[in-house]
Design a protein around this motif. Structure first.
Motif, PDB file in Angstrom:
ATOM      1  N   PRO A 139     -21.050 -11.126  47.543  1.00 40.40           N
ATOM      2  CA  PRO A 139     -21.717  -9.660  47.388  1.00 40.40           C
ATOM      3  C   PRO A 139     -23.575  -9.100  47.379  1.00 40.40           C
ATOM      4  O   PRO A 139     -23.613 -10.408  46.938  1.00 40.40           O
ATOM      5  N   ARG A 140     -23.203  -8.305  47.971  1.00 39.04           N
ATOM      6  CA  ARG A 140     -24.782  -8.266  48.772  1.00 39.04           C
ATOM      7  C   ARG A 140     -25.281  -6.765  48.473  1.00 39.04           C
ATOM      8  O   ARG A 140     -24.257  -5.601  48.448  1.00 39.04           O
ATOM      9  N   GLY A 141     -25.793  -6.580  47.300  1.00 40.54           N
ATOM     10  CA  GLY A 141     -25.965  -4.589  47.060  1.00 40.54           C
ATOM     11  C   GLY A 141     -25.647  -4.080  46.200  1.00 40.54           C
ATOM     12  O   GLY A 141     -24.657  -4.536  45.710  1.00 40.54           O
ATOM     13  N   ASN A 142     -25.998  -3.147  45.648  1.00 33.21           N
ATOM     14  CA  ASN A 142     -25.675  -2.648  44.293  1.00 33.21           C
ATOM     15  C   ASN A 142     -25.321  -0.827  45.204  1.00 33.21           C
ATOM     16  O   ASN A 142     -24.225  -0.051  43.652  1.00 33.21           O
ATOM     17  N   GLY A 143     -25.483  -0.083  45.674  1.00 28.66           N
ATOM     18  CA  GLY A 143     -24.618   1.344  46.151  1.00 28.66           C
ATOM     19  C   GLY A 143     -23.627   1.356  46.956  1.00 28.66           C
ATOM     20  O   GLY A 143     -22.947   0.370  46.507  1.00 28.66           O
ATOM     21  N   GLY A 144     -23.047   1.986  46.592  1.00 30.41           N
ATOM     22  CA  GLY A 144     -21.830   2.743  47.586  1.00 30.41           C
ATOM     23  C   GLY A 144     -20.483   2.525  46.468  1.00 30.41           C
ATOM     24  O   GLY A 144     -20.612   1.879  45.142  1.00 30.41           O
ATOM     25  N   PHE A 145     -19.243   2.004  46.554  1.00 30.75           N
ATOM     26  CA  PHE A 145     -18.115   1.878  45.929  1.00 30.75           C
ATOM     27  C   PHE A 145     -17.474   0.278  47.012  1.00 30.75           C
ATOM     28  O   PHE A 145     -17.333   0.275  47.516  1.00 30.75           O
ATOM     29  N   TYR A 147     -15.160  -2.508  48.385  1.00 28.62           N
ATOM     30  CA  TYR A 147     -15.451  -3.298  49.217  1.00 28.62           C
ATOM     31  C   TYR A 147     -16.715  -3.219  49.613  1.00 28.62           C
ATOM     32  O   TYR A 147     -17.611  -4.176  50.301  1.00 28.62           O
ATOM     33  N   ASP A 148     -17.645  -1.912  49.578  1.00 32.38           N
ATOM     34  CA  ASP A 148     -19.153  -2.229  50.220  1.00 32.38           C
ATOM     35  C   ASP A 148     -20.033  -3.386  49.598  1.00 32.38           C
ATOM     36  O   ASP A 148     -20.356  -3.733  50.316  1.00 32.38           O
ATOM     37  N   PRO A 149     -20.146  -4.353  48.841  1.00 30.33           N
ATOM     38  CA  PRO A 149     -20.794  -4.817  48.915  1.00 30.33           C
ATOM     39  C   PRO A 149     -20.536  -6.649  49.560  1.00 30.33           C
ATOM     40  O   PRO A 149     -21.449  -7.262  50.332  1.00 30.33           O
ATOM     41  N   ILE A 150     -19.650  -6.009  50.222  1.00 33.90           N
ATOM     42  CA  ILE A 150     -19.233  -7.671  51.119  1.00 33.90           C
ATOM     43  C   ILE A 150     -18.792  -7.241  52.265  1.00 33.90           C
ATOM     44  O   ILE A 150     -18.083  -7.830  53.069  1.00 33.90           O
ATOM     45  N   PHE A 151     -19.304  -6.435  52.444  1.00 31.48           N
ATOM     46  CA  PHE A 151     -18.911  -5.354  53.691  1.00 31.48           C
ATOM     47  C   PHE A 151     -20.199  -5.353  55.143  1.00 31.48           C
ATOM     48  O   PHE A 151     -21.083  -4.275  54.472  1.00 31.48           O
ATOM     49  N   PHE A 152     -20.689  -5.840  55.789  1.00 32.53           N
ATOM     50  CA  PHE A 152     -21.871  -6.504  56.522  1.00 32.53           C
ATOM     51  C   PHE A 152     -22.053  -5.898  57.973  1.00 32.53           C
ATOM     52  O   PHE A 152     -20.314  -6.001  58.229  1.00 32.53           O
ATOM     53  N   VAL A 153     -22.739  -5.006  58.054  1.00 29.19           N
ATOM     54  CA  VAL A 153     -22.472  -4.379  59.935  1.00 29.19           C
ATOM     55  C   VAL A 153     -23.799  -5.175  61.015  1.00 29.19           C
ATOM     56  O   VAL A 153     -25.142  -5.320  59.711  1.00 29.19           O
ATOM     57  N   PRO A 154     -23.222  -6.176  61.234  1.00 32.53           N
ATOM     58  CA  PRO A 154     -24.446  -6.722  62.514  1.00 32.53           C
ATOM     59  C   PRO A 154     -25.081  -5.846  62.983  1.00 32.53           C
ATOM     60  O   PRO A 154     -26.294  -6.507  63.016  1.00 32.53           O
ATOM     61  N   PHE A 160     -22.502  -2.226  53.582  1.00 32.05           N
ATOM     62  CA  PHE A 160     -22.987  -1.254  52.644  1.00 32.05           C
ATOM     63  C   PHE A 160     -23.147  -1.439  52.323  1.00 32.05           C
ATOM     64  O   PHE A 160     -23.851   0.852  51.847  1.00 32.05           O
ATOM     65  N   ALA A 161     -23.192  -1.487  50.734  1.00 35.37           N
ATOM     66  CA  ALA A 161     -23.442  -1.593  49.912  1.00 35.37           C
ATOM     67  C   ALA A 161     -25.020  -1.146  49.570  1.00 35.37           C
ATOM     68  O   ALA A 161     -25.710  -1.277  49.309  1.00 35.37           O
ATOM     69  N   GLU A 162     -25.773  -2.201  50.544  1.00 34.79           N
ATOM     70  CA  GLU A 162     -27.114  -1.916  50.538  1.00 34.79           C
ATOM     71  C   GLU A 162     -27.990  -0.770  51.614  1.00 34.79           C
ATOM     72  O   GLU A 162     -29.110  -0.663  51.742  1.00 34.79           O
ATOM     73  N   MET A 163     -27.310   0.717  52.105  1.00 34.23           N
ATOM     74  CA  MET A 163     -27.233   1.849  52.609  1.00 34.23           C
ATOM     75  C   MET A 163     -28.100   2.351  52.381  1.00 34.23           C
ATOM     76  O   MET A 163     -27.170   1.932  51.151  1.00 34.23           O
ATOM     77  N   THR A 164     -28.886   3.379  52.643  1.00 31.43           N
ATOM     78  CA  THR A 164     -28.692   4.341  52.025  1.00 31.43           C
ATOM     79  C   THR A 164     -27.703   4.859  52.357  1.00 31.43           C
ATOM     80  O   THR A 164     -26.738   4.862  53.609  1.00 31.43           O
ATOM     81  N   PRO A 165     -27.234   6.467  51.110  1.00 30.43           N
ATOM     82  CA  PRO A 165     -26.268   7.093  51.216  1.00 30.43           C
ATOM     83  C   PRO A 165     -26.322   7.639  52.643  1.00 30.43           C
ATOM     84  O   PRO A 165     -24.807   7.331  54.133  1.00 30.43           O
ATOM     85  N   GLU A 166     -26.921   8.144  53.808  1.00 35.74           N
ATOM     86  CA  GLU A 166     -27.297   8.799  54.868  1.00 35.74           C
ATOM     87  C   GLU A 166     -27.022   8.034  55.986  1.00 35.74           C
ATOM     88  O   GLU A 166     -25.974   7.855  56.852  1.00 35.74           O
ATOM     89  N   LEU A 167     -27.159   6.681  55.798  1.00 39.31           N
ATOM     90  CA  LEU A 167     -27.304   5.775  56.254  1.00 39.31           C
ATOM     91  C   LEU A 167     -26.020   5.447  57.155  1.00 39.31           C
ATOM     92  O   LEU A 167     -24.952   5.235  57.651  1.00 39.31           O
ATOM     93  N   LYS A 168     -24.592   4.633  55.465  1.00 39.71           N
ATOM     94  CA  LYS A 168     -23.920   4.721  55.279  1.00 39.71           C
ATOM     95  C   LYS A 168     -22.860   5.606  55.925  1.00 39.71           C
ATOM     96  O   LYS A 168     -21.328   5.264  57.600  1.00 39.71           O
TER      97      LYS A 168
END
Ligand code: IMP
Length: 190
Positions: A139-145, A147-154, A160-168
């Motif tokens: 996992p990476r990041g603390n945001g979202g909820f 599976y967000d910390p393991i879902f990486f958008v190349p 998703f957990a590293e993005m601002t809510p607006e970017l997500k």
């Protein structure tokens, strides 16, 4: 007019409220004791089921979504069982990472179907959004909820957990489903 938001998931609720904030609808929450069993085997079936049942029970227009993670190397699992894959987000993430431990294909997608039902339970609008990505090894990041910390958008080089809510919101499966749905929803009570 009132629009009941048919979710008990606080993470999803927060996101749905953000998408619906600018509309001319008075948002209310589904009564907590009203639990709809997700018996469908597709996201669309479950979204429609939740929207219809809550609309009928409350006598109000109702919005519901069903969403989940589909992992290519697992034949689309956990899919509609995403919320039931473990007892907590940590358990669900660990189970998925374990099942993918020996897999080099990490491709996956989040899918979301949003449905809106009239007070009589009829489905008035329905929309689907998909977001492709990859499952990380940890996992990476603390945001979202979820599976967000393991879902990486190349394309963004972020989970998703590293993005601002607006970017997500701007690229996510739920964001895309709402993007299509909102202009149609705006015409209903304008
Ligand atoms: P349901 O739509 O209530 O059946 O739950 C879907 C489940 O999929 C959630 O409990 C999460 O585990 C997962 N999920 C859906 N959307 C997201 C998301 O945006 N981020 C992370 N996990 C999600």
């Amino acid at each position: 007019m009132k629009l009941v938001v048919a979710t008990g998931n606080p993470g999803k609720l927060k996101e749905m409220q953000a998408y619906l904030a600018d509309l001319h609808w008075e948002l209310t929450l589904k009564p907590q004791e009203l639990e709809i069993e997700e018996t469908g085997d597709t996201f669309a079936a479950n979204a429609c089921l939740k929207a219809s049942q809550v609309a009928l029970a409350t006598g109000n227009w109702t919005i519901a979504d069903d969403s989940g993670l589909q992992v290519d190397a697992l034949g689309g699992a956990p899919g509609v069982y995403s919320a039931r894959y473990g007892n907590s987000d940590t358990e669900r993430i660990n189970r998925l990472l374990q099942e993918l431990a020996d897999k080099s294909d990490r491709q996956a997608q989040f899918v979301c179907v949003v449905a809106i039902a009239r007070p009589d339970g009829e489905i008035a609008l329905q929309s689907e959004g998909v977001c492709r990505g990859e499952i990380l090894y940890s996992p990476r990041g603390n945001g979202g909820f979820g599976y967000d910390p393991i879902f990486f958008v190349p394309e963004k080089q972020l989970t998703f957990a590293e993005m601002t809510p607006e970017l997500k919101h701007s690229i996510s499966h739920r964001g895309k489903a709402f993007e299509t749905l909102l202009p149609q929803l705006a015409t209903i009570n304008s």
